[in-house]
Design an enzyme around this catalytic site. Sequence first.
Site, PDB file in Angstrom:
ATOM      1  N   ILE B  19       0.843  -1.196   0.000  1.00  0.00           N
ATOM      2  CA  ILE B  19       0.000   0.000   0.000  1.00  0.00           C
ATOM      3  C   ILE B  19       0.878   1.246   0.000  1.00  0.00           C
ATOM      4  O   ILE B  19       0.621   2.204  -0.725  1.00  0.00           O
ATOM      5  CB  ILE B  19      -0.947  -0.003   1.217  1.00  0.00           C
ATOM      6  CG1 ILE B  19      -1.934  -1.152   1.080  1.00  0.00           C
ATOM      7  CG2 ILE B  19      -1.692   1.329   1.341  1.00  0.00           C
ATOM      8  CD1 ILE B  19      -2.821  -1.351   2.276  1.00  0.00           C
ATOM      9  N   CYS B 164      -5.716 -30.411  24.146  1.00  0.00           N
ATOM     10  CA  CYS B 164      -5.946 -31.840  23.935  1.00  0.00           C
ATOM     11  C   CYS B 164      -6.136 -32.151  22.452  1.00  0.00           C
ATOM     12  O   CYS B 164      -5.794 -33.226  21.984  1.00  0.00           O
ATOM     13  CB  CYS B 164      -7.115 -32.340  24.776  1.00  0.00           C
ATOM     14  SG  CYS B 164      -8.661 -31.604  24.303  1.00  0.00           S
TER      15      CYS B 164
END
Lengths: 598, 547
Positions: B19, B164
């Site tokens: 940009i 987990c």
Amino acid sequence: MSNKDLKSTVYDRQVRVWGANAQSLFENSHICLVNASASGTEALKSLILTGVGAFTVVDGAVVTEADLGKNFFVEEADLGKSRATSIVEHLKVHNLFLKPENAIAVHEDPIKLLKTSPEFYSKFSLIIVSSCPSDILNEFTAFCANTDIILINVRNYGQLGIVQSFVKEQCIFDSRITPPFTDFRISNPWKELRDLAESLQPEKLDASDHGRMPWLVLMINALDLWEKQKGKRTISYQERKEFEEMTTQWQKAEYEKAVASHDPSKGNLDFQFSPPFENLDEGMRNIHRLAKVELPDETTHLFRLLEEREARMKTVFDPQEPELRQRFWVLTAALRDFVKANNGLLPVSPTIPDMVSSSLFYGKLRQTFAAKANADAQQMLELTSAYIPATGTGEPLLVMTFEEVYNFSTKAGMTLCLNYAPILTLTEKTESEANAARHSNLATMIGEVPDQVMDYFSLYEPEHNAVWIPLVAAADIFRQRHNRFPGQANSGDVVSEAVDNPRHAAVVSKEDFEKDVEDLRTIVQELCKQKGLSLSIASSDLVRETVRFAGGELHSVSAIVGGVVAQEAFKLLSHLFLPLDNTFVYNGLPGVVFTGKL
Amino acid sequence: MFNASLTHKRIFVVGAGGIGCEVLKTLAASGFRHLTIIDLDTIDVSNLNRQFLFRKEHIGQSKAHVSRSVLLERYPDAHIISYQENVKSPRFNLQFYQQFDCVICGLDNVDTRRHVNRMCIISGVPLIDGGTAGLTGQSKPVLKGKTECFDCTVHAAPTHYAVCTIRASPTQPVHCIVWAQMLYNLIFGPPESNFNNALDDGEKATPLMVPIWKVCQATNGVVSEKDRVDLWKRAIDVFTCSFSTELKERNEVLDKNMVQAKPILDLLKGDLDVTTLSPDTCSSIDETFVENLAVHTLPQLAKTFIRTFYDLSIRQLTQHPTQDTSVLFDKDDSLALNFIYAASSLRSINFNIKRETRHSVKAIVGNIVPAVASTNAVVGGLTVLELIKFLTISSPLQNDLCYTVVQMRESNHRLLSASAPADPNPECPTCSLTYHICDLNPSISLKNFVDSYIRGTLTIKGDFSLSVSTPSLRVLYDSEMEEEFPLDKSLSALGVADTTLVLLDQCCDTDTPVSCGIYFSLPQPTPQKRTTVSGGLPKEEKTMKTH
Ligand SMILES: [Zn+2]
């Protein structure tokens, strides 16, 4: 680093957007820029940076002070030199992999060239006509009408940016619309999905499994129960509550039964999961997915186009066409046959969303979808062979890989085909019946114009912005009569004088300005009468606004529309995404945008 | 319409990337001649598809400096200052910001964008923030008190995955990639990467899953032959353990809701005996375009894992004498990426999960935002056009059509949409605050600061607490527990310096938002006028309110 590695690193960030296939399509494209205006140069810059393999700039002008003021890619030393050559020299360095012979400057009048040797333009994949008056654009529109060349018009007129595209037929393999088309087949599961759901019915589950069941499976089972009770598989909006209640009770009752009959020797119960379960919530959030998914309108339309094609050509496969289009129609024909053979259903996509689930159940569900997606693609692959003729020696004219068919069939709800109407300028020399319908459509979009400019745009209906199409057309007619744009002081350079810059040529005096306003008003009036547009356009302040633009380019607006053109070029060349069809009008001051089919 | 008046406007462009290049070009071509550019980065090959101010010969040079010199070649009359620095450095203080008519921000990281946003809110300098991702992008003006600021909406934090899931039951490719990254950081990363590392078992740690520095050390930057032999053996052991033995153990204790993992050694049977491999015979995959997108065979992946583990071990030991000097995984580190690619692919095979290509693995671990030249061009153009409208149209805010938040959509019906910017969020942690600019020398004691400045100058009554927001939020003072704070220590000893922002929370309830900010801004030392503050009484105080 080898050249190949370097290339993959340079284009890494964009290949992540459109994939390696699209990238190689760009690298095999040859793009032509007609008239190296600021907006056209900006568009070409983005295309070259992206790795387009060849480009040609056709421009008969030389670099002027005005160019220096608004175009970044020329410099003092270029003054008086060929603009085509200067732009090509400055831009070609932005593609490291460009072969020198593929950066071409043609210092000639684009229209003369079109008239004397039209075959010159036949080799291009895409022609960008930039900031040219509409009489020039009309010539290119006529030229491209019966070719496979993509035509994009880009025009920066003061604070206005206009982009119009044309391509005879745009085949889109994956429109990438958001949200994507999805059918999880809850209302009509295939055998393996039904078997999976049946094996996981609530009455068959251990207590701890109820909460770990993916909502998709739960809903298939709940819908079966609903059908047993109601004799139908549809749930009206009013019945949603009842459906939820039924499922809640069922799940709860089966869970409690399972808890009561739990065998302690199998270990302790996992109380992490107890009602109310999250999967039911998820399921209710997706309740709209329980309805039978209809064939998307785009697909129905695609099949109609296929029929027309078959009626016209007596075949699906046309050896004269570009290979990409051959593949598209063969795959589409296979898709139609698939849908016919499968009760109106599209091939399955393997993608399922994330959901609350145990990894075992989720894994099984995913595998069921993946296996079906494979099987459907396999069926599609077999169906394609009927449409591919063989050579004399029995070799198929087109080899389809499973991967290619899989990519097509898993995106089946997002394939479509667009047929464009020629670019409408309102200055066409001949009038067709089709154009009359387009004019009346335009008249409806524009409506009545109030006298005050701000009143018009504060209503904020984007369609209104189409009003600039007749106004810019009128300015072009003005230019044909006066050899300059309204508001511009001197004749001469056709498309280059800018009002925004200290280096531009002088604008007209106050008296001349008012005279230009009146002249333009008369032209607008004639044009509106002729095309059936509201005469209020001619009496409004928008006419004065148009004279203020004085035909010039503003660098910031050029940068914006240049970028838009490049994006459209990527969509059209890659046959991905949903491209503009067919007109974009941006007014930079209020920031109003019109996008629509003219 | 827009012209000569722009020549003298001073614009600060933060970020000379995709940009930034577009913005700088469009500013200069629109007539701006006073530009200041800042970018810490150097030019990389992967910038060349869009950052058109740079060319191949500039690779490795400063983005800020190169963009300055390229612009000067084209516009010799421009005044351009460039900084190859971090915009968060204290030298870019309030006085620095106040010299500009507007700040344009084209950054890709949320943290720095928030900093620039805060500085613009405190200094009252208008900001236009641009951003792109693939074919979409936006340009958004931030005007203190009038429009929504960058912090008014919450920006998505990186997704976190349950421990987990990562450790025991992955279901998606990304779970395997996160696991591989953790494995890398645990063994080859710096000490801090071992905190909160799901794979670190602490006390129970298998002797294999430990930082490589605990296994052996390089002497004078050289790893001995004997150690090399051990490291090779170790690479094979880690491979065997991670993808087979450990999973077999896991399968045995599995509750029935979990998928049985397939040990790699079982799958490899007959194809490859890893114990026979040696550094001379075992090669890794190459980083080429084809390899990037290829689907590799199991033996190729196994060899790549072992080879990269070994190469990384030696590289880390020789280049980083201690673990403290090591660095976290970096996506541009090709060797590390090969390791992560191999490890995540092997784990995907373990759990029967779709495998990603090396190309996608890089995108996922590196948080790579896809970038296209054309999108940057549109956003850069929109940003500059907004700026020109802001600078040239008098009292623009009376006409809310002049300020637009523009978004581009890749496949949507409308290519650009414009809307009036949203109002500031009254709960915003940044722009809802009143800021006091404090020019006290932080050598004063905490007690003195509280008594004379907070209670005296700011006339704050009742209970309050003070905290410092950088580098991380910590409490400096709480009037309800005054005795617990080192009142006699100087503010500077407590980490307050020029450009520090101290947040004052007037409510004892910690759930309520902070009520004002105190920004330390020391007068710039000049030869004639030296600021000496004694006793802590403020000499001058500027107050700025947001409304
Ligand atoms: Zn805010």
